[in-house]
Design an enzyme around this catalytic site. Structure first.
Site, PDB file in Angstrom:
ATOM      1  N   LYS A  24      52.392  42.167  46.089  1.00  0.00           N
ATOM      2  CA  LYS A  24      52.289  41.291  44.925  1.00  0.00           C
ATOM      3  C   LYS A  24      53.032  42.021  43.799  1.00  0.00           C
ATOM      4  O   LYS A  24      52.489  42.898  43.147  1.00  0.00           O
ATOM      5  CB  LYS A  24      50.813  41.097  44.614  1.00  0.00           C
ATOM      6  CG  LYS A  24      50.433  40.363  43.363  1.00  0.00           C
ATOM      7  CD  LYS A  24      48.912  40.307  43.273  1.00  0.00           C
ATOM      8  CE  LYS A  24      48.427  40.007  41.873  1.00  0.00           C
ATOM      9  NZ  LYS A  24      48.536  41.173  40.969  1.00  0.00           N
ATOM     10  N   ASN A  52      41.512  36.418  37.898  1.00  0.00           N
ATOM     11  CA  ASN A  52      40.987  37.764  37.778  1.00  0.00           C
ATOM     12  C   ASN A  52      40.016  37.839  36.599  1.00  0.00           C
ATOM     13  O   ASN A  52      38.808  37.841  36.775  1.00  0.00           O
ATOM     14  CB  ASN A  52      42.134  38.772  37.618  1.00  0.00           C
ATOM     15  CG  ASN A  52      41.701  40.213  37.813  1.00  0.00           C
ATOM     16  OD1 ASN A  52      40.527  40.550  37.683  1.00  0.00           O
ATOM     17  ND2 ASN A  52      42.636  41.086  38.116  1.00  0.00           N
TER      18      ASN A  52
END
Length: 251
Positions: free
Chosen positions: A110, A217
């Site tokens: 990522k 997140n």
């Protein structure tokens, strides 16, 4: 354990990279947690099937030890990928990726390269992507919703693109839906919307405009009850996926 009636998110993976398959359309960052039991709760509640880990080159940030996590979470049931979320230069991103490969055998990354204002740095991301792709990594780079940058990275061979909805941790949601749609429509690889998602409505809306997946997140990590929020986000992802026609089996 995850809710049986919500597993898996879909019968077919939305992304397949070698032996790794991504079925859950909800990805969950875990860098902000300090309690392994909370990580266990949010991963179970979210239904996420990917575990994201990183390497801090500066060794200045507190983080959970994988050995501590392994006592709370069955890490073997996840597809593992690495992240360069602490990188502020192409060199840092490349070095972090290589450390993740050397230490954990991870070659799906990522890819984040952010400038001093914590925004995606397009030029540095392209530089890092070129080097890492040449090294055999599979990449999911984080970019502003700019079709030109998206096409360049797709043309280079990136496996999926992560598009910033709004500044990270801002809770502002999808501030420019037209730009996000334009970027999604400009490429043929899967797209993930993330950054600044601050409500379940934002999560559902990302699917409605065409995203293949979302990554959250801060909205979960900083919620009063992270496990409860993770479950709410999971339902929102399912709702958005059904609304967009990406999921066709009843929950």
């Amino acid at each position: 354990m995850p809710d049986a009636d919500l597993d898996p998110f879909g019968p077919e993976p939305w992304l397949r990279l070698g032996e790794l398959t991504f079925r859950s359309r909800l990805l969950l960052g875990v860098e902000q947690y300090t309690d392994p039991a909370v990580v266990r709760d949010v991963l179970d509640a979210s239904g996420a099937d990917v575990f994201i880990t990183t390497y801090d080159l500066e060794r200045t940030r507190s983080s959970l030890l994988l050995s501590d996590l392994d006592r709370e979470v069955d890490l073997a049931r996840f597809a593992w990928i690495g992240t360069t979320s602490f990188a502020h230069s192409a060199n840092d991103a490349v070095e972090t990726s290589r450390r993740l490969r050397d230490s954990l055998g991870l070659d799906v990354i990522k890819l984040d390269v952010r400038d001093d204002s914590n925004m995606p740095d397009a030029a540095a991301t392209v530089v890092a992507a070129k080097e890492l792709l040449n090294d055999g990594f599979s990449l999911l780079p984080f970019i502003l919703p700019d079709p030109a940058t998206a096409r360049v990275l797709e043309g280079m061979g990136c496996s999926a693109l992560r598009l910033m909805a709004s500044p990270v941790a801002s809770y502002r949601g999808l501030v420019d839906e037209a730009a996000l749609r334009s970027c999604i429509d400009a490429v043929g690889v899967p797209t993930v919307v993330e950054g600044g998602l601050g409500s379940t409505a934002h999560v559902s809306r990302a699917f409605e405009i065409g995203a293949d997946a979302v990554l959250v997140n801060t909205m979960v990590a900083r919620a009063p009850d992270p496990g409860r929020m993770a479950r709410a986000v999971r339902h929102a992802a399912l709702a958005g996926g059904f609304a967009a026609g990406q999921l066709d089996t009843p929950a």
